[in-house]
Design a protein around this motif. Structure first.
Motif, PDB file in Angstrom:
ATOM      1  N   ARG A 111      33.459  43.327  31.947  1.00 29.85           N
ATOM      2  CA  ARG A 111      32.856  42.054  32.344  1.00 29.85           C
ATOM      3  C   ARG A 111      33.923  41.096  32.878  1.00 29.85           C
ATOM      4  NH1 ARG A 111      27.618  41.744  31.123  1.00 29.85           N
ATOM      5  NH2 ARG A 111      26.771  43.140  29.528  1.00 29.85           N
ATOM      6  N   LEU A 112      35.126  41.164  32.338  1.00 25.60           N
ATOM      7  CA  LEU A 112      36.199  40.339  32.867  1.00 25.60           C
ATOM      8  C   LEU A 112      36.527  40.741  34.301  1.00 25.60           C
ATOM      9  CD1 LEU A 112      38.538  38.317  32.650  1.00 25.60           C
ATOM     10  CD2 LEU A 112      39.901  40.137  31.584  1.00 25.60           C
ATOM     11  N   GLN A 113      36.520  42.029  34.602  1.00 28.05           N
ATOM     12  CA  GLN A 113      36.818  42.484  35.956  1.00 28.05           C
ATOM     13  C   GLN A 113      35.716  42.089  36.939  1.00 28.05           C
ATOM     14  OE1 GLN A 113      38.099  46.677  36.094  1.00 28.05           O
ATOM     15  NE2 GLN A 113      38.378  46.534  33.878  1.00 28.05           N
ATOM     16  N   ARG A 114      34.473  42.138  36.490  1.00 22.17           N
ATOM     17  CA  ARG A 114      33.364  41.846  37.405  1.00 22.17           C
ATOM     18  C   ARG A 114      33.262  40.367  37.735  1.00 22.17           C
ATOM     19  NH1 ARG A 114      28.387  45.850  35.553  1.00 22.17           N
ATOM     20  NH2 ARG A 114      29.453  47.790  36.088  1.00 22.17           N
ATOM     21  N   PRO A 138      35.865  37.554  36.901  1.00 23.08           N
ATOM     22  CA  PRO A 138      37.077  37.059  36.248  1.00 23.08           C
ATOM     23  C   PRO A 138      36.977  35.578  35.919  1.00 23.08           C
ATOM     24  CG  PRO A 138      37.613  38.390  38.178  1.00 23.08           C
ATOM     25  CD  PRO A 138      36.142  38.135  38.233  1.00 23.08           C
ATOM     26  N   GLY A 139      37.478  35.237  34.764  1.00 26.21           N
ATOM     27  CA  GLY A 139      37.488  33.851  34.337  1.00 26.21           C
ATOM     28  C   GLY A 139      38.180  33.723  32.997  1.00 26.21           C
ATOM     29  N   ALA A 140      38.618  32.520  32.679  1.00 27.70           N
ATOM     30  CA  ALA A 140      39.359  32.292  31.438  1.00 27.70           C
ATOM     31  C   ALA A 140      38.500  32.580  30.213  1.00 27.70           C
ATOM     32  CB  ALA A 140      39.873  30.855  31.407  1.00 27.70           C
ATOM     33  N   ALA A 141      37.218  32.205  30.274  1.00 27.30           N
ATOM     34  CA  ALA A 141      36.351  32.412  29.109  1.00 27.30           C
ATOM     35  C   ALA A 141      36.224  33.895  28.774  1.00 27.30           C
ATOM     36  CB  ALA A 141      34.972  31.808  29.370  1.00 27.30           C
ATOM     37  N   ARG A 142      36.080  34.723  29.793  1.00 28.18           N
ATOM     38  CA  ARG A 142      35.941  36.156  29.537  1.00 28.18           C
ATOM     39  C   ARG A 142      37.270  36.775  29.111  1.00 28.18           C
ATOM     40  NH1 ARG A 142      31.207  38.926  33.086  1.00 28.18           N
ATOM     41  NH2 ARG A 142      29.659  37.295  32.768  1.00 28.18           N
ATOM     42  N   ALA A 143      38.371  36.253  29.591  1.00 29.74           N
ATOM     43  CA  ALA A 143      39.671  36.730  29.126  1.00 29.74           C
ATOM     44  C   ALA A 143      39.870  36.394  27.654  1.00 29.74           C
ATOM     45  CB  ALA A 143      40.789  36.122  29.972  1.00 29.74           C
ATOM     46  N   VAL A 144      39.483  35.185  27.270  1.00 33.49           N
ATOM     47  CA  VAL A 144      39.574  34.799  25.860  1.00 33.49           C
ATOM     48  C   VAL A 144      38.674  35.682  25.000  1.00 33.49           C
ATOM     49  CG1 VAL A 144      39.048  32.946  24.226  1.00 33.49           C
ATOM     50  CG2 VAL A 144      40.284  32.432  26.334  1.00 33.49           C
ATOM     51  N   ALA A 147      39.506  34.707  42.178  1.00 36.29           N
ATOM     52  CA  ALA A 147      39.406  35.760  41.174  1.00 36.29           C
ATOM     53  C   ALA A 147      40.214  36.982  41.551  1.00 36.29           C
ATOM     54  CB  ALA A 147      37.938  36.145  40.973  1.00 36.29           C
ATOM     55  N   ASP A 148      40.367  37.246  42.867  1.00 37.25           N
ATOM     56  CA  ASP A 148      41.064  38.449  43.297  1.00 37.25           C
ATOM     57  C   ASP A 148      42.455  38.148  43.827  1.00 37.25           C
ATOM     58  OD1 ASP A 148      40.268  40.965  42.877  1.00 37.25           O
ATOM     59  OD2 ASP A 148      39.424  41.325  44.862  1.00 37.25           O
ATOM     60  N   SER A 149      42.998  36.997  43.455  1.00 40.75           N
ATOM     61  CA  SER A 149      44.319  36.657  43.954  1.00 40.75           C
ATOM     62  C   SER A 149      45.373  37.489  43.239  1.00 40.75           C
ATOM     63  CB  SER A 149      44.591  35.164  43.738  1.00 40.75           C
ATOM     64  OG  SER A 149      44.798  34.910  42.362  1.00 40.75           O
ATOM     65  N   TRP A 150      46.561  37.511  43.833  1.00 43.18           N
ATOM     66  CA  TRP A 150      47.649  38.297  43.239  1.00 43.18           C
ATOM     67  C   TRP A 150      48.101  37.725  41.909  1.00 43.18           C
ATOM     68  CZ3 TRP A 150      52.383  36.202  42.072  1.00 43.18           C
ATOM     69  CH2 TRP A 150      52.626  34.915  42.574  1.00 43.18           C
ATOM     70  N   LEU A 151      47.798  36.439  41.666  1.00 43.80           N
ATOM     71  CA  LEU A 151      48.284  35.777  40.459  1.00 43.80           C
ATOM     72  C   LEU A 151      47.241  35.720  39.346  1.00 43.80           C
ATOM     73  CD1 LEU A 151      50.598  34.175  39.154  1.00 43.80           C
ATOM     74  CD2 LEU A 151      49.628  32.108  40.181  1.00 43.80           C
ATOM     75  N   ALA A 152      45.951  35.643  39.723  1.00 42.67           N
ATOM     76  CA  ALA A 152      44.914  35.421  38.713  1.00 42.67           C
ATOM     77  C   ALA A 152      44.813  36.587  37.736  1.00 42.67           C
ATOM     78  CB  ALA A 152      43.568  35.179  39.394  1.00 42.67           C
ATOM     79  N   ARG A 153      44.909  37.808  38.234  1.00 39.74           N
ATOM     80  CA  ARG A 153      44.705  38.970  37.351  1.00 39.74           C
ATOM     81  C   ARG A 153      45.747  39.041  36.237  1.00 39.74           C
ATOM     82  NH1 ARG A 153      43.736  43.627  41.876  1.00 39.74           N
ATOM     83  NH2 ARG A 153      41.983  42.668  42.979  1.00 39.74           N
ATOM     84  N   PRO A 154      47.030  39.036  36.542  1.00 35.25           N
ATOM     85  CA  PRO A 154      47.991  39.088  35.429  1.00 35.25           C
ATOM     86  C   PRO A 154      47.919  37.884  34.509  1.00 35.25           C
ATOM     87  CG  PRO A 154      49.115  38.761  37.533  1.00 35.25           C
ATOM     88  CD  PRO A 154      47.702  39.102  37.855  1.00 35.25           C
ATOM     89  N   LEU A 155      47.573  36.698  35.081  1.00 35.91           N
ATOM     90  CA  LEU A 155      47.442  35.526  34.216  1.00 35.91           C
ATOM     91  C   LEU A 155      46.270  35.677  33.260  1.00 35.91           C
ATOM     92  CD1 LEU A 155      48.242  32.528  36.603  1.00 35.91           C
ATOM     93  CD2 LEU A 155      49.633  33.426  34.725  1.00 35.91           C
ATOM     94  N   LEU A 156      45.151  36.214  33.753  1.00 38.54           N
ATOM     95  CA  LEU A 156      43.999  36.441  32.871  1.00 38.54           C
ATOM     96  C   LEU A 156      44.322  37.507  31.824  1.00 38.54           C
ATOM     97  CD1 LEU A 156      41.060  36.350  35.451  1.00 38.54           C
ATOM     98  CD2 LEU A 156      41.569  34.659  33.680  1.00 38.54           C
ATOM     99  N   ALA A 157      45.035  38.567  32.234  1.00 40.06           N
ATOM    100  CA  ALA A 157      45.427  39.585  31.262  1.00 40.06           C
ATOM    101  C   ALA A 157      46.376  39.002  30.218  1.00 40.06           C
ATOM    102  CB  ALA A 157      46.075  40.764  31.977  1.00 40.06           C
ATOM    103  N   ALA A 198      44.362  36.986  27.786  1.00 36.15           N
ATOM    104  CA  ALA A 198      43.685  37.860  26.823  1.00 36.15           C
ATOM    105  C   ALA A 198      44.665  38.357  25.762  1.00 36.15           C
ATOM    106  CB  ALA A 198      43.042  39.044  27.544  1.00 36.15           C
ATOM    107  N   ALA A 199      45.886  38.741  26.186  1.00 39.62           N
ATOM    108  CA  ALA A 199      46.883  39.227  25.233  1.00 39.62           C
ATOM    109  C   ALA A 199      47.320  38.125  24.275  1.00 39.62           C
ATOM    110  CB  ALA A 199      48.087  39.785  25.982  1.00 39.62           C
ATOM    111  N   ALA A 200      47.500  36.920  24.794  1.00 40.15           N
ATOM    112  CA  ALA A 200      47.905  35.812  23.935  1.00 40.15           C
ATOM    113  C   ALA A 200      46.810  35.474  22.925  1.00 40.15           C
ATOM    114  CB  ALA A 200      48.231  34.580  24.793  1.00 40.15           C
ATOM    115  N   THR A 201      45.560  35.519  23.369  1.00 42.85           N
ATOM    116  CA  THR A 201      44.449  35.260  22.447  1.00 42.85           C
ATOM    117  C   THR A 201      44.387  36.323  21.357  1.00 42.85           C
ATOM    118  OG1 THR A 201      43.204  34.241  24.257  1.00 42.85           O
ATOM    119  CG2 THR A 201      41.969  34.879  22.298  1.00 42.85           C
TER     120      THR A 201
END
Length: 655
Positions: free
Chosen positions: A219-222, A224-230, A297-307, A310-313
């Protein structure tokens, strides 16, 4: 449901009218003509009219799984009504853990250290199968009905909950209902997880988070957003608060699901050169560039930041357990490293992992099998291979197959077990233990943080996730193209679901004849059960005590001299052996009885300092009774096969 919005696992939802076939990944060839097609609506009838809504549908599926769980875990439901439990030390440990968590919740204390086991030394519980999150959730049930009821309810409901969690994941990939429902049932009611639900419920509860993490990652991939990463981080972190070994599998599941998404070329967003140029100008320009890149959502920066979010949470949620693990490791040191490494050899056996579930023995079919609970099941394997063939043009199918194969290879452990023979190809020594240089688990456990993963067969639980999804794909295809074959496959699959019936010894959840006088004692005196020992996976000491020991401790609330811990801390073991009474009692249990009068006087003084107020003797060993008499205890009363002793000078109990 809207079939047109369901693409491959990890692919974004599509809007617009429903498509005839599932849309392929951008990295895949076009869909195969053999792939499932959506059912068409009936002529003259609006689509969806008369059908249950999404919430009602999910409730119906969940209730169906739970009803099947009652049937397929029988006789646990009967034991719940009769207030009985399986007579195993693991059961007693889980019952005590549920009681301890409820005690900590009501007293607002942390649960990761206790003085109520191995008293008065106590023990760190960071590496124990305590299930803090499950115990906290079940606290109302434990307080209202007792920890034994909580354990029985958990054992009964767990296969149904596992099935529902997998059903939710399968719906992200498969159209219709029968494929996802079948995938859920093949996962939750398979031989491995059914066995764990009745024997090691912490492992079954931990396995619940693997499909939950996969769903959250998809669901995070489909979208992307901070709420779903959390949300993904919360799921992974919560798994650590249930079972630490299974949490490793949950983390691998989430990482495996996110890795293709992180590596996929971005469809847009700010290039790295623009951000680098902004950083060169000023910090304010860099901040503007980062804010501009983040919403894409598909930027080069958003994906690793969302990951990373998720890891920090996950780390934040799991931090209490991680701190407890660190403290437990400090208390344990490294005295038992050789014994821990020996556990790496206990992997799945070949060909048992491919054989039918032991459940088929109830039918008297005479199908040969190794009577081994760790098997994927023949029907599940055949359906999963069929699903892989049918979905061979889909990238996700091959990723699932790779995950399944990798999990099966890791589950073999560090030696090959072929029938009754054990082989170690390309052996090398680690702390004097021979490991295979050709099997991946030998290298996995050398990684930082993985040394505590002692039983490689548990990686089979990870392999069940992709196997069930591929099997669900096959069921969906057979429903449209070969319904008679589907009927036969489902019938055969149903025969392998659930626990294999066996003559399991049970014990009563309550023993008032034994425990009533102890409950009436409001002091904090220690209760000692003989045989006496500290038992568990590593660092054991003394003898195995009866499984009723920890169950009775939850009823009377007294500190317990014995302990059953997943890993006995070296600090606890040393503190117990420092007490002359305990040390001599362990020797007496080994039939070493050569104590002088002065030594017995020291042991009696030690028993008084420990504060032992009750001794429950479950053995007929005359040396033990003589030792208790010589150290200041006298016989008080008998209840069943238990002889109860008290310190001399205490008033007699009305047992």
């Amino acid at each position: 449901h809207d079939y047109g919005t369901r693409g491959d696992l990890g692919q974004p939802r599509r809007t617009g009218p429903p498509a005839a076939e599932p849309g392929p990944s951008s990295a895949e060839p076009g869909p195969s003509s053999a792939e499932p097609r959506p059912p068409s609506a009936e002529p003259g009838r609006p689509a969806g009219r008369g059908r249950p809504g999404p919430v009602a549908r999910h409730l119906l599926v969940l209730c169906g799984y739970l009803a099947a769980s009652v049937v397929l875990t029988w006789p646990h439901a009967r034991w719940l009504a009769e207030h009985r439990l399986p007579a195993t030390l693991d059961t007693g440990s889980y019952v005590w853990g549920l009681w301890w968590l409820a005690h900590c919740v009501t007293h607002a204390t942390l649960p990761w250290s206790t003085a109520f086991q191995a008293a008065p030394a106590g023990a760190q519980l960071g590496l124990h199968s305590l299930m803090p999150l499950v115990g906290a959730v079940f606290t109302p049930v434990t307080l209202a009905f007792g920890p034994s009821v909580s354990f029985d309810v958990l054992s009964i409901a767990m296969p149904g909950l596992l099935s529902y969690a997998m059903y939710r994941v399968a719906r992200l990939w498969l159209p219709g209902q029968i494929g996802p429902v079948a995938a859920g049932g093949l996962f939750g009611f398979c031989a491995i997880l059914s066995y764990q639900s009745g024997t090691h419920v912490s492992l079954a509860a931990g396995a619940l988070f693997m499909p939950m993490a996969l769903e959250a990652a998809v669901r995070l991939q489909r979208r992307p957003g901070a709420a779903r990463a959390v949300l993904l981080g919360v799921v992974v972190g919560a798994s650590v608060l249930v079972d630490q070994e299974t949490a490793v599998l949950t983390g691998l599941t989430a990482a495996g699901a996110l890795l293709p998404w992180l590596l996929r070329p971005a469809s847009g967003g700010r290039p790295a050169t623009a951000v680098t140029a902004a950083a060169a100008r000023s910090p304010r320009a860099l901040a503007r560039r980062l804010r501009a890149a983040w919403p894409r959502a598909d930027s080069w920066l958003a994906r690793p930041l969302l990951a990373a979010l998720a890891a920090a949470t996950a780390l934040a949620v799991a931090s209490p357990q991680l701190v407890a693990i660190y403290r437990a490791q400090q208390a344990n040191g490294r005295p038992e490293i050789r014994q821990a490494i020996r556990g790496y050899l206990t992997g799945m056996r070949l060909p048992f992992m491919f054989e039918p579930s032991p459940r088929v023995t109830v039918l008297g079919l005479g199908i040969p099998h190794g009577n081994y609970a760790y098997t994927f099941g023949t029907v599940l394997i055949l359906l999963a291979l069929t699903g892989l063939i049918l979905a061979r043009r889909r990238l996700t199918a091959w990723l699932l197959a790779v995950l399944w194969l990798a999990a099966a290879a890791l589950a073999l452990g560090s030696s090959l077990h072929l029938g009754s023979h054990t082989y170690t190809p390309a052996p090398y020594l680690v702390h004097g233990v021979k490991l295979s240089g050709m099997l991946p688990f030998s290298y996995l456990v050398r990684l930082p943080g993985m040394a505590q993963f002692r039983e490689p067969s548990r990686f089979a639980e990870l392999g069940l996730v992709p196997a069930a999804l591929l099997a669900g794909y096959a069921v969906t295809w057979l429903r449209r193209h070969a319904r008679p074959v589907l009927a036969v496959a489902l019938a055969l699959g149903a025969l392998e679901l659930g626990q294999a019936p066996a003559a399991v010894a049970t014990m009563s959840a309550t023993m008032p004849a034994v425990d009533r006088p102890i409950q009436a004692d409001r002091s904090a005196s220690v209760v000692l059960d003989v045989p006496f020992g500290l038992r568990g996976g590593i660092g054991i000491l003394g003898h195995a005590f009866p499984p009723q020991t920890e169950v009775l401790a939850t009823a009377d609330g007294h500190p317990l001299a014995d302990a059953y811990l997943a890993r006995v801390p070296a600090q606890t073991r040393t503190a117990i052996l420092a007490r002359p009474f305990y040390r001599d009692l362990i020797d007496v249990q080994k039939h070493h009885y050569r104590w002088s009068g002065a030594e017995l006087a020291v042991a009696a003084s030690s028993a008084r300092r420990i504060g032992i107020g009750w001794v429950l003797v479950w053995t007929k060993d005359p040396d033990v009774r003589r030792y208790l008499t010589h150290t200041g205890f006298r016989f008080d009363y008998r209840a069943g096969r238990a002889l109860v002793y008290r310190p001399a000078g205490r008033p007699a109990s009305r047992g």
